[in-house]
Design an enzyme around this catalytic site. Structure first.
Site, PDB file in Angstrom:
ATOM      1  CB  CYS A 201      38.378  41.405  45.273  1.00 38.16           C
ATOM      2  SG  CYS A 201      38.725  41.171  43.508  1.00 38.16           S
TER       3      CYS A 201
ATOM      4  CG  HIS B 216      42.190  44.202  45.912  1.00 42.26           C
ATOM      5  ND1 HIS B 216      42.395  43.083  46.677  1.00 42.26           N
ATOM      6  CD2 HIS B 216      41.652  43.778  44.745  1.00 42.26           C
ATOM      7  CE1 HIS B 216      42.012  42.006  45.995  1.00 42.26           C
ATOM      8  NE2 HIS B 216      41.553  42.405  44.814  1.00 42.26           N
TER       9      HIS B 216
ATOM     10  CD  GLU C 201      43.725  44.182  49.730  1.00 43.78           C
ATOM     11  OE1 GLU C 201      44.017  43.493  48.727  1.00 43.78           O
ATOM     12  OE2 GLU C 201      42.607  44.716  49.878  1.00 43.78           O
TER      13      GLU C 201
END
Length: 251
Positions: free
Chosen positions: A121, A224, A226
Site C-alpha cells: 500500500c 493489503h 495481511e
C-alpha cells in the site's frame, strides 16, 4: 538458513493525543511506534520472525538493513507531497515526514544490499516516489472517475474489486491472471517512476503492483494481503514470496 529469517516491519508513528472524556492515548505529546497485528501474524505464519522498526534517523538505515534478512514496508499515513514536487492540501490526510525519510532510506539501502522487500500500500507508493514517480492525492482526482478504493464498509479481508495480474512472476505465484483484493487507500500512483513496470491493475486502471527489472527482489502491491490472510489463504502468497526470496538469497 537454520534460524527463522528476520523481517523488519515498519509501522505507524503515532503521537499521543487527547481522546473523548479527557482521556489520553498515551501521555500528552508522547509518541508510539505501532506495527499492525495482521502483518505480524502473516510474517510469522510464513516462517519469518517479525521485528518492529521504530522511526529512526535515516542515517541508521544502513546498519539496520545489514542486520535483517527481509524488509516489509507497511501501509499507513499519506506520503508528504513535497517528495513528488507538490504541496499538501485538504486532500491529504495525516502526514509524517520523518517516517517518509526513514523508510526511503531503508528502501534504498535494501535495494543497494539486495535485501528482499515486500512493499504494501503506502510502501508501494513510496517505491514509486523513490524512482521519481508521482501520486494522485486522492482517487477522486483521476480523470473519468474510479472505483471505491477506500472500502471500510466490510470486514478488512473482504474483496472490494478485481485485479488483473500482468507480471509473469505474479501470475506464477497466484496461478491465475486475475484475483480479487481488498482496498484501503485513497491515494494512488499517477506517473510511474523511472524504470518501474506495472505488474497489476484494478478494473478502473489504477496501478495495483509495481516491479523493477533491476531489483527483482522487490515486490510492491497496493492491496493489503495481511488482512486478506485472516480469512483467505491467498492473502499469504506475498509473504511466502518474501520468505522464498530470502531463502534463495541465503542459500
Amino acid at each position: 538458513m537454520k534460524r527463522k529469517p528476520l523481517i523488519g516491519l515498519t509501522g505507524y508513528h503515532v503521537r499521543g493525543e487527547e481522546g473523548h472524556g479527557g482521556t489520553f492515548r498515551g501521555l500528552p505529546g508522547q509518541g508510539f511506534h505501532v506495527v499492525g497485528h495482521d502483518y505480524i501474524q502473516a510474517v510469522g505464519k510464513a516462517g519469518g520472525l517479525p521485528i518492529g522498526l521504530p522511526v529512526l534517523d535515516p542515517r541508521e538505515a544502513k546498519g539496520i538493513i545489514a542486520q535483517l534478512d527481509g524488509l516489509l514496508l507497511s501501509g499507513g499515513e499519506d506520503i508528504d507531497p513535497s517528495l513528488y514536487g507538490e504541496r499538501p492540501d485538504m486532500r491529504c490526510w495525516t502526514l509524517v515526514p520523518e517516517r517518509d525519510q526513514f523508510e526511503l532510506a531503508l528502501l534504498r539501502e535494501a535495494m543497494d544490499q539486495g535485501l528482499p522487500v515486500l512493499a504494501v500500500c503506502r510502501g508501494m507508493q513510496l517505491l514509486n516516489i523513490a524512482f521519481g514517480g508521482t501520486l494522485y492525492k486522492d482517487v477522486s482526482d483521476i480523470p473519468g472517475g474510479s472505483l471505491c478504493h477506500q472500502f471500510h464498509r466490510a470486514p478488512r479481508w473482504y474483496p472490494a474489486h478485481r485485479v488483473t495480474l500482468k507480471g509473469k512472476e505474479l501470475k506464477q505465484w497466484f496461478q491465475t491472471d486475475e484475483i480479487e483484493t481488498n482496498s484501503y487507500h485513497h491515494q494512488v500512483v499517477k506517473e510511474v517512476g523511472m524504470g518501474l513496470e506495472v505488474a497489476a491493475v484494478a478494473e478502473d486502471g489504477v496501478v495495483e503492483s509495481l516491479r523493477h527489472p533491476d531489483h527483482p527482489q522487490v515486490l510492491a502491491i497496493q492491496w493489503h494481503p495481511e488482512t486478506m490472510a485472516v480469512q483467505n489463504e491467498r492473502g499469504m502468497i506475498p509473504f511466502h514470496w518474501l520468505i522464498a526470496r530470502i531463502l534463495e538469497r541465503g542459500g
